[in-house]
Design an enzyme around this catalytic site. Structure first.
Site, PDB file in Angstrom:
ATOM      1  N   ASP A  80      21.344  31.903   6.477  1.00 49.43           N
ATOM      2  CA  ASP A  80      20.926  30.708   5.724  1.00 49.43           C
ATOM      3  C   ASP A  80      20.884  31.001   4.222  1.00 49.43           C
ATOM      4  O   ASP A  80      21.356  30.221   3.411  1.00 49.43           O
ATOM      5  CB  ASP A  80      19.523  30.254   6.163  1.00 49.43           C
ATOM      6  CG  ASP A  80      19.562  29.456   7.458  1.00 49.43           C
ATOM      7  OD1 ASP A  80      20.596  28.828   7.738  1.00 49.43           O
ATOM      8  OD2 ASP A  80      18.545  29.460   8.173  1.00 49.43           O
TER       9      ASP A  80
ATOM     10  N   LYS B  27      13.749  30.761  15.368  1.00 53.48           N
ATOM     11  CA  LYS B  27      14.215  31.738  14.373  1.00 53.48           C
ATOM     12  C   LYS B  27      13.315  32.982  14.312  1.00 53.48           C
ATOM     13  O   LYS B  27      13.778  34.077  14.016  1.00 53.48           O
ATOM     14  CB  LYS B  27      14.312  31.077  13.002  1.00 53.48           C
ATOM     15  CG  LYS B  27      15.446  30.038  12.928  1.00 53.48           C
ATOM     16  CD  LYS B  27      15.616  29.502  11.529  1.00 53.48           C
ATOM     17  CE  LYS B  27      16.783  28.540  11.486  1.00 53.48           C
ATOM     18  NZ  LYS B  27      17.150  28.131  10.131  1.00 53.48           N
TER      19      LYS B  27
HETATM   20  P1  NAP Z   1       9.856  22.841   7.070  1.00 58.35           P
HETATM   21  O1  NAP Z   1       9.698  24.257   7.417  1.00 58.35           O
HETATM   22  O2  NAP Z   1       9.188  21.802   7.896  1.00 58.35           O
HETATM   23  O3  NAP Z   1       9.317  22.662   5.546  1.00 58.35           O
HETATM   24  C1  NAP Z   1       9.314  21.421   4.927  1.00 58.35           C
HETATM   25  C2  NAP Z   1       8.798  21.535   3.486  1.00 58.35           C
HETATM   26  O4  NAP Z   1       8.905  20.254   2.899  1.00 58.35           O
HETATM   27  C3  NAP Z   1       7.348  21.943   3.391  1.00 58.35           C
HETATM   28  O5  NAP Z   1       7.176  22.759   2.268  1.00 58.35           O
HETATM   29  C4  NAP Z   1       6.626  20.607   3.205  1.00 58.35           C
HETATM   30  O6  NAP Z   1       5.462  20.684   2.413  1.00 58.35           O
HETATM   31  C5  NAP Z   1       7.644  19.824   2.423  1.00 58.35           C
HETATM   32  N1  NAP Z   1       7.503  18.389   2.665  1.00 58.35           N
HETATM   33  C6  NAP Z   1       7.824  17.732   3.805  1.00 58.35           C
HETATM   34  N2  NAP Z   1       7.591  16.412   3.656  1.00 58.35           N
HETATM   35  C7  NAP Z   1       7.090  16.249   2.397  1.00 58.35           C
HETATM   36  C8  NAP Z   1       6.668  15.119   1.667  1.00 58.35           C
HETATM   37  N3  NAP Z   1       6.703  13.899   2.190  1.00 58.35           N
HETATM   38  N4  NAP Z   1       6.214  15.303   0.406  1.00 58.35           N
HETATM   39  C9  NAP Z   1       6.182  16.539  -0.141  1.00 58.35           C
HETATM   40  N5  NAP Z   1       6.576  17.659   0.510  1.00 58.35           N
HETATM   41  C10 NAP Z   1       7.047  17.512   1.765  1.00 58.35           C
HETATM   42  O7  NAP Z   1      11.381  22.427   7.012  1.00 58.35           O
HETATM   43  P2  NAP Z   1      12.638  23.378   6.662  1.00 58.35           P
HETATM   44  O8  NAP Z   1      13.144  24.014   7.894  1.00 58.35           O
HETATM   45  O9  NAP Z   1      12.272  24.240   5.513  1.00 58.35           O
HETATM   46  O10 NAP Z   1      13.726  22.285   6.236  1.00 58.35           O
HETATM   47  C11 NAP Z   1      13.537  21.516   5.054  1.00 58.35           C
HETATM   48  C12 NAP Z   1      14.821  20.780   4.740  1.00 58.35           C
HETATM   49  O11 NAP Z   1      15.825  21.713   4.361  1.00 58.35           O
HETATM   50  C13 NAP Z   1      15.416  20.053   5.934  1.00 58.35           C
HETATM   51  O12 NAP Z   1      14.893  18.755   6.012  1.00 58.35           O
HETATM   52  C14 NAP Z   1      16.909  20.068   5.678  1.00 58.35           C
HETATM   53  O13 NAP Z   1      17.290  18.885   5.044  1.00 58.35           O
HETATM   54  C15 NAP Z   1      17.084  21.235   4.739  1.00 58.35           C
HETATM   55  N6  NAP Z   1      17.870  22.317   5.396  1.00 58.35           N
HETATM   56  C16 NAP Z   1      19.209  22.348   5.146  1.00 58.35           C
HETATM   57  C17 NAP Z   1      19.979  23.325   5.722  1.00 58.35           C
HETATM   58  C18 NAP Z   1      21.460  23.360   5.445  1.00 58.35           C
HETATM   59  O14 NAP Z   1      22.182  24.149   6.085  1.00 58.35           O
HETATM   60  N7  NAP Z   1      21.949  22.588   4.525  1.00 58.35           N
HETATM   61  C19 NAP Z   1      19.403  24.302   6.558  1.00 58.35           C
HETATM   62  C20 NAP Z   1      18.011  24.241   6.788  1.00 58.35           C
HETATM   63  C21 NAP Z   1      17.269  23.241   6.199  1.00 58.35           C
HETATM   64  P3  NAP Z   1       4.038  21.153   3.019  1.00 58.35           P
HETATM   65  O15 NAP Z   1       4.064  22.642   2.981  1.00 58.35           O
HETATM   66  O16 NAP Z   1       3.054  20.546   2.098  1.00 58.35           O
HETATM   67  O17 NAP Z   1       3.962  20.593   4.407  1.00 58.35           O
END
Ligand code: NAP
Length: 466
Positions: free
Chosen positions: A292, A251
């Site tokens: 998004d 991205k």
């Molecule tokens: P990312 O960049 O890896 O960010 C993940 C976030 O979640 C970080 O802030 C992380 O905290 C936190 N996190 C992960 N595991 C955790 C845990 N066990 N306890 C507490 N905090 C935790 O991922 P992303 O791309 O933002 O995606 C996140 C989620 O959004 C995906 O899993 C997906 O389900 C959803 N999503 C949905 C769509 C859709 O179209 N519906 C699109 C994109 C994403 P830290 O900063 O502390 O590591």
């Protein structure tokens, strides 16, 4: 074969060319001679065997024109260094009616070479790249003008790496609708095999009658790979590459690339620092944007029954500070919401808040229950399949109830533990499916200029998630 209602191609591939036959050459000759007697439309003989053994030429000449000779060359390891010289010799072989080339793709760029080879020959040609990166040459073979492509009876019974089943080829990749001018779209990511974007967009193209095909585009994570591949695809006139859904880890690469080649970047995508959509404009220039945030905010506002401007001054808790949170916080800040970011890692939350020219608060996850917000948006993977019993809010805010909205961006499962808990407490809930459909719909509209058939998108999503 005489009893077959369809033309037959017969081959007996030896082990030294990637097949399973390890008997004497005479045995193969006898088998393919019998196929000619039985009026096979074609026999497929390896170019190496043809060069080495005059009996193959005699066989082909004896049975022409009733049975045509396909001269073939396969390399399961790499692109042969002498590919073009091989082609020249195959074209020059009098008995050869069809040229077939198959090699292991090094990258998506090899598909362009397959397309050029097909277009450049005087004889009917089949040029297929193997492996995941070679799949476009198989599923776009009709657009490329190949004599044919190969498909398994279903996706499980394929005979070469990268092949798909007949139903996938015809339905998912719109085989019957392909023409030389058909526009090509893709989903760029690494890994990308399980992306639902091709199924969704192709179903949409079918509904609105858009002349396009959307396919997986695996590109390794490094920027150099992204630049070389996307640059080459954009540069190919016959391919007619018109856009892509862009997912992890590319991205940020998309914005860098579009900047480098002098295209345009949507201002909010630049603020977010990530783009998920590439659109090739009619003048050929690339445009990078982010759907998004629009997908998420439209889904949220739809559920709340408000316009986007109705978000102004609303107190919203965003849980997480990763890529999804970045897009959603940007959209919320743009629309004037009062955002607090709750994240496990405090510094990351602060870095995200500092990106925007808005008053954004941060707090630890433990403070969530006392937040007093009216809207909660989970942007972490907590509760995602298979960890379906987990929730980012084990303790719900005391005030959560009628009037509060809880939005979980996770779409698998459709109703997470967080949403079940929130619903039981009386809140209005919304799953990530609507965001996924919303971001895809915005891409679709950018590419086709037509309203997206969102009910079709929702149906595909439900079907794929079971
Ligand atoms: P990312 O960049 O890896 O960010 C993940 C976030 O979640 C970080 O802030 C992380 O905290 C936190 N996190 C992960 N595991 C955790 C845990 N066990 N306890 C507490 N905090 C935790 O991922 P992303 O791309 O933002 O995606 C996140 C989620 O959004 C995906 O899993 C997906 O389900 C959803 N999503 C949905 C769509 C859709 O179209 N519906 C699109 C994109 C994403 P830290 O900063 O502390 O590591």
């Amino acid at each position: 074969m005489t009893g077959s209602s369809l033309p037959c191609i017969l081959t007996c591939r030896p082990t030294w060319e990637g097949g399973e036959y390890d008997g004497p050459e005479d045995g193969r000759l006898a088998l393919l001679a019998a196929a000619c007697e039985a009026q096979a439309a074609y026999i497929d003989v390896e170019w190496v065997a043809y060069e080495r053994e005059p009996a193959w030429r005699d066989l082909a000449e004896r049975h022409a024109p009733q049975t045509g000779l396909i001269l073939s060359s396969h390399d399961f390891e790499r692109r042969p260094a002498d590919l073009f010289r091989r082609v020249e010799k195959m074209v020059a072989a009098d008995a050869c009616r069809v040229i077939k080339l198959a090699w292991m793709a090094r990258s998506l760029r090899d598909n362009l070479q397959a397309m050029e080879l097909i277009g450049a020959q005087h004889k009917p040609t089949i040029a297929l790249c193997m492996g995941e990166a070679g799949q476009p040459s198989r599923v776009l073979a009709r657009k490329f003008g190949a004599l044919l492509t190969f498909a398994g009876l279903d996706d499980e019974t394929v005979t070469a790496p990268g092949q798909v089943g007949v139903a996938t080829l015809k339905q998912r990749y719109r085989w019957d609708a392909q023409r030389p001018g058909t526009a090509v779209y893709g989903v760029i990511g690494w890994p990308v095999t399980h992306s639902m974007s091709p199924a969704i967009h192709n179903a949409g193209f079918e509904v609105v009658g858009h002349d396009g095909v959307h396919l997986p585009m695996p590109i390794p994570p490094e920027y150099e790979h992204f630049k070389a591949t996307v640059g080459a695809w954009l540069d190919s006139g016959p391919l007619n590459f018109r856009g892509a859904s862009v997912t992890l880890p590319h991205k940020e690469n998309l914005i860098r690339f579009v900047d480098e080649v002098g295209g345009a970047v949507e201002p909010l995508a630049r603020t977010i620092g990530a783009a998920n959509t590439l659109t090739v404009r009619d003048d050929g220039s690339p445009y990078a944007s982010n759907t998004d945030y629009a997908g998420a905010l439209d889904a949220l506002c739809g559920t709340m029954g408000i316009e986007r401007k109705g978000l102004e001054s609303r107190r919203v808790a965003v849980i997480g500070a990763g890529g999804a949170a970045r897009a959603i916080v940007a959209g919320l800040a743009h629309d004037g919401a009062r955002v607090t970011i709750y994240n496990r890692t405090a510094e990351r939350a602060q870095r995200l808040a500092d990106r925007f020219d808005a008053d954004i608060a941060v707090g630890p996850l433990t403070e969530l229950p006392a937040s007093g917000c009216g809207v909660y948006i989970n942007c972490t993977p907590i509760g995602m399949h298979p960890e379906v019993n987990q929730t980012p809010m084990p303790e719900l805010p005391a005030a959560l109830g009628e009037g509060a909205v809880v939005f979980d961006t996770i779409y698998n499962p459709a109703e997470t533990r967080l949403l079940q808990d929130a619903k039981a407490a009386g809140a209005t809930t919304l799953g990530g499916g609507a965001m996924f459909v919303g971001q895809a719909a915005a891409q679709f509209e950018l590419w086709t200029g037509k309203p997206a058939p969102t009910a079709t998108f929702e149906g595909v999503l439900r079907e794929r998630l079971g």
